[in-house]
Design a protein around this motif. Structure first.
Motif, PDB file in Angstrom:
ATOM      1  N   GLU A 304      50.515  44.386  34.021  1.00 21.25           N
ATOM      2  CA  GLU A 304      49.758  43.386  33.256  1.00 21.25           C
ATOM      3  C   GLU A 304      50.102  43.671  31.742  1.00 21.25           C
ATOM      4  O   GLU A 304      50.580  42.769  30.756  1.00 21.25           O
ATOM      5  N   ILE A 305      50.278  45.018  31.295  1.00 25.42           N
ATOM      6  CA  ILE A 305      50.539  45.364  30.054  1.00 25.42           C
ATOM      7  C   ILE A 305      52.026  45.040  29.744  1.00 25.42           C
ATOM      8  O   ILE A 305      52.415  44.581  28.770  1.00 25.42           O
ATOM      9  N   ASP A 306      52.997  45.293  30.827  1.00 24.19           N
ATOM     10  CA  ASP A 306      54.326  44.752  30.653  1.00 24.19           C
ATOM     11  C   ASP A 306      54.455  43.287  30.366  1.00 24.19           C
ATOM     12  O   ASP A 306      55.165  42.949  29.456  1.00 24.19           O
ATOM     13  N   MET A 309      53.661  42.478  26.864  1.00 26.38           N
ATOM     14  CA  MET A 309      54.731  42.927  25.855  1.00 26.38           C
ATOM     15  C   MET A 309      55.997  42.281  25.887  1.00 26.38           C
ATOM     16  O   MET A 309      56.822  42.018  25.232  1.00 26.38           O
ATOM     17  N   ASP A 310      56.126  41.564  27.264  1.00 27.05           N
ATOM     18  CA  ASP A 310      57.373  40.752  27.180  1.00 27.05           C
ATOM     19  C   ASP A 310      57.536  39.252  26.520  1.00 27.05           C
ATOM     20  O   ASP A 310      58.261  38.745  26.254  1.00 27.05           O
ATOM     21  N   GLU A 311      56.094  38.773  26.418  1.00 22.65           N
ATOM     22  CA  GLU A 311      55.920  37.459  25.845  1.00 22.65           C
ATOM     23  C   GLU A 311      55.873  37.550  24.063  1.00 22.65           C
ATOM     24  O   GLU A 311      54.970  38.524  23.756  1.00 22.65           O
ATOM     25  N   TYR A 315      53.029  39.822  22.304  1.00 21.11           N
ATOM     26  CA  TYR A 315      53.446  40.996  21.612  1.00 21.11           C
ATOM     27  C   TYR A 315      53.401  41.185  20.179  1.00 21.11           C
ATOM     28  O   TYR A 315      52.765  42.153  19.597  1.00 21.11           O
ATOM     29  N   ASP A 316      53.490  40.033  19.372  1.00 22.28           N
ATOM     30  CA  ASP A 316      53.210  40.132  17.962  1.00 22.28           C
ATOM     31  C   ASP A 316      51.709  40.334  17.583  1.00 22.28           C
ATOM     32  O   ASP A 316      51.512  41.089  16.676  1.00 22.28           O
TER      33      ASP A 316
END
Length: 343
Positions: A304-306, A309-311, A315-316
């Motif tokens: 879920e965290i990955d 972070m991928d979007e 992420y921003d």
């Protein structure tokens, strides 16, 4: 070999096409090999042949082109191309007008050309005469009359099977077109406004506190990326005690992200013994057992965290919210693990 009779038709009108070909083949005795009809097996394009090239060859020099003029025909670019080719090459044509069309449909290149109505029984004798002159008729007049009578008896049911052309009221079309143009104009004005707002936001981000800017962005975007991130992190932290402790979690994180980190059984024997009891690790070969229930929970939260972070947007937002931590915002980094998971 180019066929003598070319049936120009819309593929949507196959029930009618089949009946007309049967009438010509069975009623007049025109050999199967002399009739080209792209939609019917035995009369169409052989396997392995290029469709367009084969059609071009067949329309080049038939003795007669039978035109089945339906609404679907005039709505097909391919049919209109066949019609144009027949006109350019000066082929003998036999137009049949199919209801609900009437003779007003005969226009442009067909203007002035004599045609018959689909249900005009007697006029079909002209088709017989045309094909007889070409020495293609091999059946008696009696056979022709019987087959022709059956054809006309079947017509009502055949016409019922033909798909109806979907039409739009001209006034309704004009209204929709006008609304579309107005919407386009309004959208363009919005796009200009949005572009200006983005420039203003970019300038503000350089001047204002990062966390305050991120809070404002979240308020107006309606996103909850930070909340999703926090929930997943808290779930991982709560799992530490259930899998043996923080050292076990660090070992699992290293394994999950493919980092080289050995199982420190010597300094943390109790943590790894407990982890072994709940099937999270196997001491014999010092490996993580990702199939275990607790291990699956850890992996699910990490995934879920990955994903967040991928979007780029999420992420921003999350990185901006935690900018004060002054760590590499990388999920496979030890500093990240120490800061968020307490390992």
């Amino acid at each position: 070999m180019v066929c003598s009779v070319f049936i120009s038709h819309a593929t949507k009108d196959v029930p009618l096409v089949q009946a007309v070909v049967d009438l010509i083949e069975d009623g007049l005795g025109v050999p199967e090999g002399e009739i080209f009809c792209s939609s019917l097996k035995g009369h169409g394009i052989p396997v392995g042949q290029n469709f367009v090239e084969y059609m071009r060859k067949e329309i080049a020099a038939p003795e007669v082109v039978v035109l089945l003029l339906t609404e679907n025909y005039f709505n097909s670019n391919f049919c209109l191309s066949e019609l144009g080719a027949a006109w350019v090459k000066g082929h003998k044509i036999f137009p049949i007008v199919v209801p609900p069309l009437n003779f007003t449909a005969i226009k442009d290149v067909l203007l002035g050309v004599q045609a018959i109505g689909l249900e005009d029984d007697i006029s079909y004798n002209q088709l017989r005469e045309t094909l007889n002159d070409l020495k293609l008729v091999t059946k008696s007049v009696t056979k022709w009359d019987v087959k022709r009578r059956y054809f006309f008896q079947s017509l009502p049911g055949i016409l019922e099977k033909l798909p109806k052309l979907e039409t739009v009221d001209p006034a309704e079309y004009a209204n929709v077109k006008q609304n579309l143009e107005e919407a386009k104009s309004e959208l363009l004005s919005y796009e200009d406004e949005i572009a200006q707002l983005k420039k203003r936001i970019g300038a503000l981000e350089k001047l204002k506190d990062t966390k305050e800017v991120q809070a404002v962005r979240r308020e107006f975007s309606g996103s909850d990326y930070v909340a999703q991130f926090d929930t997943a992190v808290k779930a991982i932290i709560s799992l530490r005690s259930k899998i043996g402790g923080p050292e076990v979690l660090k070992f699992m994180l290293a394994d999950y992200y493919g980092a080289s980190y050995g199982m420190d059984v010597r300094n943390y024997p109790e943590q790894f013994e407990e982890a072994s009891l709940v099937k999270v690790v196997r001491l014999q070969d010092r490996s993580v057992q990702w199939g275990a229930t607790r291990a699956q929970e850890v992996r699910q939260r990490l995934a879920e965290i990955d994903r967040l972070m991928d979007e780029q947007d999420s992420y921003d937002e999350i990185a901006g919210h935690y900018a004060d931590r002054d760590i590499p915002f990388e999920t496979d980094n030890l500093e990240f693990w120490e800061s968020f998971y307490g390992v």
